[in-house]
Design a protein around this motif. Structure first.
Motif, short mmCIF file in Angstrom:
data_model
loop_
_atom_site.label_atom_id
_atom_site.label_comp_id
_atom_site.label_asym_id
_atom_site.label_seq_id
_atom_site.Cartn_x
_atom_site.Cartn_y
_atom_site.Cartn_z
N LEU A 55 -20.50 -19.26 9.70
CA LEU A 55 -22.11 -18.71 10.87
C LEU A 55 -22.47 -18.60 12.47
O LEU A 55 -21.52 -19.22 12.93
CB LEU A 55 -23.44 -20.17 10.71
CG LEU A 55 -24.11 -19.33 11.68
CD1 LEU A 55 -25.38 -18.32 11.78
CD2 LEU A 55 -25.74 -20.81 11.24
N THR A 56 -21.73 -17.05 12.38
CA THR A 56 -22.01 -16.88 13.95
C THR A 56 -23.59 -16.54 14.39
O THR A 56 -23.95 -15.70 13.38
CB THR A 56 -20.79 -16.02 14.30
OG1 THR A 56 -20.27 -16.52 13.51
CG2 THR A 56 -21.00 -15.61 15.75
N ASN A 57 -24.31 -16.65 15.67
CA ASN A 57 -25.47 -16.48 16.31
C ASN A 57 -25.13 -15.14 17.15
O ASN A 57 -24.45 -16.12 18.45
CB ASN A 57 -26.76 -17.23 16.29
CG ASN A 57 -26.58 -18.26 15.40
OD1 ASN A 57 -26.40 -18.63 14.51
ND2 ASN A 57 -28.18 -17.22 14.67
N VAL A 58 -25.85 -14.35 17.51
CA VAL A 58 -25.08 -12.92 18.62
C VAL A 58 -26.40 -12.40 19.01
O VAL A 58 -28.15 -12.62 18.48
CB VAL A 58 -24.36 -12.11 17.66
CG1 VAL A 58 -23.44 -12.52 17.45
CG2 VAL A 58 -25.26 -11.07 16.84
N VAL A 59 -26.27 -12.19 19.97
CA VAL A 59 -27.36 -11.61 20.94
C VAL A 59 -28.08 -9.91 19.98
O VAL A 59 -29.59 -9.99 20.45
CB VAL A 59 -26.94 -10.57 22.59
CG1 VAL A 59 -28.31 -10.27 23.50
CG2 VAL A 59 -26.70 -12.32 22.70
N VAL A 65 -19.81 -6.26 17.71
CA VAL A 65 -19.95 -7.76 16.16
C VAL A 65 -19.13 -6.81 14.97
O VAL A 65 -18.53 -7.53 13.95
CB VAL A 65 -21.77 -7.66 16.23
CG1 VAL A 65 -22.14 -8.52 14.30
CG2 VAL A 65 -21.32 -8.43 17.08
N ILE A 66 -19.59 -5.57 14.22
CA ILE A 66 -18.48 -4.89 12.95
C ILE A 66 -17.41 -5.59 13.07
O ILE A 66 -16.76 -4.90 12.07
CB ILE A 66 -19.57 -3.34 13.18
CG1 ILE A 66 -20.91 -3.41 13.45
CG2 ILE A 66 -18.70 -2.81 11.75
CD1 ILE A 66 -21.75 -4.41 12.33
N ASP A 67 -16.94 -4.62 14.60
CA ASP A 67 -15.49 -4.35 14.68
C ASP A 67 -14.83 -6.01 13.84
O ASP A 67 -13.81 -5.58 13.35
CB ASP A 67 -14.76 -4.23 15.86
CG ASP A 67 -15.04 -2.75 15.97
OD1 ASP A 67 -15.53 -2.00 15.35
OD2 ASP A 67 -15.22 -2.19 17.59
N ASP A 294 -27.33 -20.69 25.80
CA ASP A 294 -27.08 -20.26 25.02
C ASP A 294 -25.72 -21.51 24.47
O ASP A 294 -24.76 -21.48 24.59
CB ASP A 294 -25.97 -19.28 25.73
CG ASP A 294 -24.52 -18.65 25.58
OD1 ASP A 294 -24.37 -17.76 24.66
OD2 ASP A 294 -23.38 -18.08 26.16
N ASP A 295 -26.82 -21.66 23.72
CA ASP A 295 -26.09 -23.29 22.71
C ASP A 295 -26.73 -22.32 21.49
O ASP A 295 -27.75 -23.68 20.99
CB ASP A 295 -25.93 -24.01 23.47
CG ASP A 295 -25.45 -25.90 22.87
OD1 ASP A 295 -24.87 -25.06 21.77
OD2 ASP A 295 -25.53 -26.73 23.57
N THR A 296 -25.93 -21.41 20.97
CA THR A 296 -26.95 -21.72 19.48
C THR A 296 -26.34 -22.60 18.53
O THR A 296 -27.08 -22.88 17.31
CB THR A 296 -27.13 -20.38 18.94
OG1 THR A 296 -24.97 -19.71 18.52
CG2 THR A 296 -27.41 -18.96 19.46
N SER A 297 -25.33 -23.56 18.70
CA SER A 297 -25.42 -24.38 17.56
C SER A 297 -25.49 -25.29 18.24
O SER A 297 -25.69 -25.90 16.61
CB SER A 297 -23.55 -24.70 18.09
OG SER A 297 -22.31 -23.75 18.07
N THR A 298 -26.19 -25.90 18.47
CA THR A 298 -26.82 -26.59 19.44
C THR A 298 -28.44 -26.71 18.38
O THR A 298 -28.96 -27.47 17.70
CB THR A 298 -27.07 -27.64 21.28
OG1 THR A 298 -25.86 -28.33 21.14
CG2 THR A 298 -28.05 -28.28 20.84
N GLY A 299 -29.00 -25.74 18.69
CA GLY A 299 -30.04 -25.49 17.53
C GLY A 299 -30.12 -25.02 16.07
O GLY A 299 -30.68 -25.99 16.04
#
Length: 443
Positions: A55-59, A65-67, A294-299
């Motif tokens: 999993l990766t969360n992006v802005v 991202v596609i690349d 900017d800490d999506t992992s904690t979320g």
């Protein structure tokens, strides 16, 4: 409780594809509350199916991202809370993809993509279902045991402000399901949080109290005038004291020009989650703070039940609230012919500032636009009052068209949308948005 037929029909092909997926599934989600909650729901559902995931969360969904995905060559990519507005980018993906999204779709879905989009399933993606709501529908089709993820779905809908005027559609059905399963209680109380009454008013964002929120001295003066002990705990207010405070809040919001939705929400029942030890609003606020800081992992960790993640998320709420209160106290909007806009230095705050300012003290006859730099781009957020949408304004269309004219990308919802464009194109973009909105509103 039966899921709407069109929704289950739209979700079934994605469930079938996931059951046949090679591992690991590459999961890409948005970074805001709805993006994180939808990601967490899908992550748990995949886990329960015995599927590994990355999993990766992006802005935003961007060419970069596609690349990156094309360099990884995953067997299957699952997008949550983004994708429907960027079919051209999805078509560049060198593998199969699934999209779970509630934003307005743009163009034709590429042949390599299966899409679960609210609007294409006969559901209003602005009001009736968020990405988390749709992810919950997909999770239910995968395994009925995923009903326990209803609180997370409701937090996603709350994060996208679908609670205003009450939950409706699929969101309402999820809430009813959560009540039936004893995950959700409805309680009548004022929407304030804090250890003391003084803390609650001084730190209040919703409702945002102009001149009081973020101002402890003004808060103390107000409470003194009302005859309250500032150190009293919220839970210790008696019926008479609660009524007096409610009357003052209602009058304050009316005097400062708050919108009808915001004034009505003051007396709406609060949705409590007993097993989470918080309300739906608090769960959404913790999730959103993690994304904005900017800490999506904690979320994600917090939403999946991590005690340490919960502790960090609660600390982020305090930090994020302080940032917003500081910005709201000094933000200045510049009026154009058909819009009002501001420029800031924190891209993570601009959308929330537009939302709160428009709801609680700005002129709602004009949309609000916020601009701030991020990662070498200029990021824009826009918000419009419901009456402008009723007049035919779609910010999703405006932002997409204006951004495209400036060499960028944009999209979203009729009432809330965003864009990304070159840094040097800010003035041109604002002029383009102003003209497009003026044309649509006949100004």
């Amino acid at each position: 409780m039966a899921m709407p037929r069109l929704l289950s029909t739209a979700a079934q092909p994605l469930a079938d594809r996931l059951r046949q997926a090679e591992q690991p599934v590459r999961l890409i989600g948005h970074y805001d509350c709805d993006g994180l909650t939808s990601s967490a729901i899908l992550a748990r559902a995949l886990q329960r199916c015995g599927l590994r995931f990355h999993l990766t969360n992006v802005v935003a969904l961007t060419p970069d991202v596609i690349d990156q995905l094309n360099s990884e060559v995953p067997a299957l990519v699952l997008f949550s809370d983004l994708g429907s507005g960027y079919p051209d980018l999805l078509a560049q993906l060198k593998t199969s993809a699934l999209v779970v999204d509630h934003h307005l779709p743009q163009g034709e879905t590429p042949p390599n993509v299966l899409e679960l989009n609210a609007h294409k399933a006969g559901i209003d993606g602005n009001r009736e279902a968020s990405a988390a709501s749709l992810a919950f529908a997909l999770a239910l089709i995968l395994d009925e045991a995923n009903r326990d993820l209803a609180p997370v779905a409701l937090a996603g809908a709350w994060g996208d402000r679908m609670y205003l005027d009450g939950l409706v559609g699929w969101n309402r059905m999820i809430a009813d399901m959560a009540v039936e399963d004893k995950y959700l209680n409805s309680i009548n109380r004022l929407p304030l949080t804090g250890e003391t009454l003084a803390d609650a008013l001084a730190s209040s964002l919703e409702p945002y109290l102009l001149g009081v929120s973020g101002n402890p001295a003004a808060t103390a003066e107000v409470l003194q005038d009302l005859g309250f002990d500032p150190a009293i705990a919220l839970g210790e207010l008696d019926v008479e004291g609660t009524a007096l405070l409610a009357d003052w809040l209602a009058l304050k919001l009316l005097e400062q020009g708050a919108g009808k939705q915001q004034r009505t929400q003051l007396f709406a029942p609060q949705l409590d989650l007993p097993r989470w030890g918080c309300s739906v609003e608090e769960l959404a606020t913790m999730t959103d703070a993690c994304g904005r800081l900017d800490d999506t992992s904690t979320g994600i960790a917090m939403l999946l039940g991590s005690p340490s993640g919960r502790e960090r998320a609660e600390a982020y709420v305090r930090e994020h609230r302080e940032q917003l209160l500081e910005q709201l106290a000094c933000v200045e909007f510049e009026r154009g012919r058909a819009i009002q806009h501001f420029r800031g230095d924190n891209a993570a705050l601009k959308g929330t500032i537009c939302t709160l300012a428009l709801g609680y003290f700005l002129d709602r006859s004009l949309p609000a636009i916020g601009l701030a730099p991020r990662d070498g781009k200029l990021i824009a957020s826009s918000r419009a009052a419901p009456q402008l949408v009723a007049q035919g304004l779609s910010l999703a269309e405006v932002m997409a068209q204006a951004a495209s004219a400036c060499g960028g990308q944009g999209g979203g919802h009729a009432q809330a949308a965003g864009a990304s464009l070159p840094l040097e194109k800010g003035n041109e973009f604002i002029d383009e948005v102003d003209q497009l909105v003026a044309e649509r509103l006949g100004l």
